[in-house]
Design an enzyme around this catalytic site. Structure first.
Site, mmCIF file in Angstrom:
data_model
loop_
_atom_site.group_PDB
_atom_site.id
_atom_site.type_symbol
_atom_site.label_atom_id
_atom_site.label_comp_id
_atom_site.label_asym_id
_atom_site.label_seq_id
_atom_site.Cartn_x
_atom_site.Cartn_y
_atom_site.Cartn_z
ATOM 1 C CB CYS A 171 2.065 7.400 3.606
ATOM 2 S SG CYS A 171 2.150 6.163 4.911
ATOM 3 C CB SER B 160 5.085 3.810 16.806
ATOM 4 O OG SER B 160 4.890 4.273 15.503
ATOM 5 C CG LEU B 161 6.027 6.478 23.584
ATOM 6 C CD1 LEU B 161 7.331 5.716 23.638
ATOM 7 C CD2 LEU B 161 6.238 7.898 24.135
ATOM 8 C CG HIS B 162 1.404 3.757 19.538
ATOM 9 N ND1 HIS B 162 1.229 5.002 18.987
ATOM 10 C CD2 HIS B 162 1.741 2.936 18.510
ATOM 11 C CE1 HIS B 162 1.460 4.934 17.679
ATOM 12 N NE2 HIS B 162 1.774 3.703 17.369
ATOM 13 C CB CYS C 93 -1.102 -2.302 13.398
ATOM 14 S SG CYS C 93 -0.523 -1.910 11.755
ATOM 15 C CB CYS D 60 1.282 -3.138 16.652
ATOM 16 S SG CYS D 60 3.001 -2.597 16.702
ATOM 17 C CD GLU E 100 -2.852 -0.917 2.461
ATOM 18 O OE1 GLU E 100 -3.548 -1.878 2.754
ATOM 19 O OE2 GLU E 100 -2.904 0.180 3.067
ATOM 20 C CB SER F 243 7.202 6.145 11.389
ATOM 21 O OG SER F 243 6.445 5.768 12.510
ATOM 22 C CB CYS G 163 4.449 -5.421 9.558
ATOM 23 S SG CYS G 163 5.382 -4.671 10.906
ATOM 24 C CB CYS H 56 -1.746 1.269 9.167
ATOM 25 S SG CYS H 56 -0.059 1.104 8.935
HETATM 26 N N1 SAH Z 1 6.446 0.169 11.882
HETATM 27 C C1 SAH Z 1 6.536 1.584 11.865
HETATM 28 C C2 SAH Z 1 5.890 2.270 10.673
HETATM 29 C C3 SAH Z 1 4.584 1.725 10.163
HETATM 30 S S1 SAH Z 1 3.143 1.976 11.122
HETATM 31 C C4 SAH Z 1 6.017 2.156 13.161
HETATM 32 O O1 SAH Z 1 5.593 1.391 14.024
HETATM 33 O O2 SAH Z 1 6.094 3.355 13.366
HETATM 34 C C5 SAH Z 1 2.811 3.682 10.942
HETATM 35 C C6 SAH Z 1 2.001 4.282 12.053
HETATM 36 O O3 SAH Z 1 0.613 3.954 11.918
HETATM 37 C C7 SAH Z 1 2.420 3.783 13.416
HETATM 38 O O4 SAH Z 1 2.509 4.828 14.338
HETATM 39 C C8 SAH Z 1 1.279 2.837 13.751
HETATM 40 O O5 SAH Z 1 1.226 2.611 15.097
HETATM 41 C C9 SAH Z 1 0.101 3.577 13.182
HETATM 42 N N2 SAH Z 1 -1.127 2.792 13.030
HETATM 43 C C10 SAH Z 1 -1.280 1.488 12.798
HETATM 44 N N3 SAH Z 1 -2.585 1.137 12.794
HETATM 45 C C11 SAH Z 1 -3.288 2.270 13.003
HETATM 46 C C12 SAH Z 1 -4.669 2.573 13.110
HETATM 47 N N4 SAH Z 1 -5.596 1.644 12.986
HETATM 48 N N5 SAH Z 1 -5.022 3.853 13.364
HETATM 49 C C13 SAH Z 1 -4.079 4.826 13.470
HETATM 50 N N6 SAH Z 1 -2.761 4.596 13.379
HETATM 51 C C14 SAH Z 1 -2.358 3.334 13.153
#
Ligand code: SAH
Length: 337
Positions: free
Chosen positions: A88, A202-204, A102, A99, A75, A179, A95, A321
């Site tokens: 993007c 990506s801290l979250h 995701c 997570c 994508e 990222s 991957c 994503c």
């Molecule tokens: N692996 C890398 C880059 C790809 S993910 C990373 O973790 O940063 C890109 C961003 O999209 C990350 O911050 C991820 O956590 C976020 N992301 C994934 N699923 C999402 C969703 N459903 N809503 C919003 N952000 C999301």
């Protein structure tokens, strides 16, 4: 493309043919000897990914599912800002970071993308922009599509150098952002690359308990190690990071979570980009209410942390994503394609 034993100017010629003149066949490269063209033909190809699916949002965001030489699908998204056009890009097919929120991770990693396959995503978007006229092109790139860029480190670094090269796409380093989910040794390595590119983490989550439940990678690299690596990054690269913080209803969006977050990052210079969770119909997580999102921002701001809420694009298409590819795979498995 690596071709040893050739004169340096050959590389310049090739860059011009590929990125300026957009050659689609090595035989167009008339200032390159026929013998060398044959060598190139044997080893390389000039194709770019093929558009398999295209979704256009009412805000102009374009999401593409691209097919690669081996039929893998990735994508790529085009976002329109008032300051330019941002791509993007994906760095892997699938991957492995797993997570839990995701959609990209659901399918696991199939393989790393080659530098040219990541560049190819930008080229496809540039072609679409060209078709729209007005001479626009991609001005910004975020490596935030499917995949973990630091799990494909060398190829992503090659990609960055190619698009940053003035003879390539000449995209300014400060307009390029990588990222990562937070792999400490790679954060430190990236700091030493001598690039002026940006880093997003990506801290979250504000602590290990929540982060472990959302991000498998945190079990290998607890959040303190990530923050420690960020501090080193700031020292070595002399740059600030952006912390991406997904807001998920009832999981990480309370006042207490905001306070923990402030405390966690207080000794770093990074700022926070709040991302209201993009709901998918394949995962159970929910986006908090607008009120909760704004309250969270307020808590951070009052605590002295610079924070913004991420502008949303393409909410009427499969914006989150990995959704498009995951859906496509679902359909394929059900024989709907
Ligand atoms: N692996 C890398 C880059 C790809 S993910 C990373 O973790 O940063 C890109 C961003 O999209 C990350 O911050 C991820 O956590 C976020 N992301 C994934 N699923 C999402 C969703 N459903 N809503 C919003 N952000 C999301």
């Amino acid at each position: 493309m690596i071709q040893e034993g050739q004169k340096k100017y050959r590389a310049t010629q090739l860059y011009i043919w590929m990125y300026e003149k957009k050659a689609t066949d090595f035989d167009e490269m008339t200032d390159i000897s026929k013998t060398f063209r044959e060598v190139l033909k044997e080893k390389y190809c000039l194709s770019i990914p093929v558009i398999d699916k295209k979704q256009v949002s009412s805000d102009g965001t374009i999401k593409l599912l691209l097919k690669l030489e081996d039929n893998s699908k990735v994508e790529t998204v085009l976002m329109r800002y008032n300051y330019g056009y941002s791509a993007c890009v994906s760095s892997q097919v699938g991957c492995n970071m797993g997570c839990s929120f995701c959609a990209s991770g659901l399918l696991g990693k199939k393989r790393n993308l080659l530098p040219e396959e990541i560049v190819g995503q930008v080229l496809v978007l540039n072609n679409l922009l060209q078709e729209e006229g007005k001479g626009q092109h991609i001005t910004h790139v975020v490596v935030m599509g499917t995949g973990e860029p630091f799990d494909n480190y060398d190829n992503v670094m090659d990609f960055i150098r190619i698009i940053n090269n003035q003879k390539g796409l000449s995209i300014g380093a400060r307009h390029i952002t990588v990222s990562t989910c937070g792999i400490p040794d790679k954060i430190i390595k990236y700091a030493g690359e001598g690039l002026q590119t940006n880093l997003a983490i990506s801290l979250h989550a504000p602590n290990n308990e929540i982060r472990n439940s959302l991000m498998k990678v945190n079990k290998a690299f607890p959040v303190e190690q990530v923050i420690e690596a960020v501090k080193q990054y700031e020292e070595i690269a002399g740059r600030r990071v952006t912390y991406e913080y997904l807001l998920i209803d009832g999981i990480n969006d309370s006042k207490e979570n905001a306070e923990e977050l402030i405390n966690l990052i207080k000794d770093t210079k990074g700022y926070v980009n709040l991302i209201p969770y993009n709901e998918t119909n394949i995962l159970p997580y929910k986006r908090p209410s607008g009120n909760r999102i704004h309250n969270f921002l307020d808590y951070l701001t009052k605590g002295g942390v610079t924070a913004t809420i991420r502008k949303e694009f393409g909410s009427d298409i499969d914006a989150a994503c990995g959704q498009l590819r995951a859906k496509e795979r679902d359909n394929e498995e059900r024989g709907e394609n």
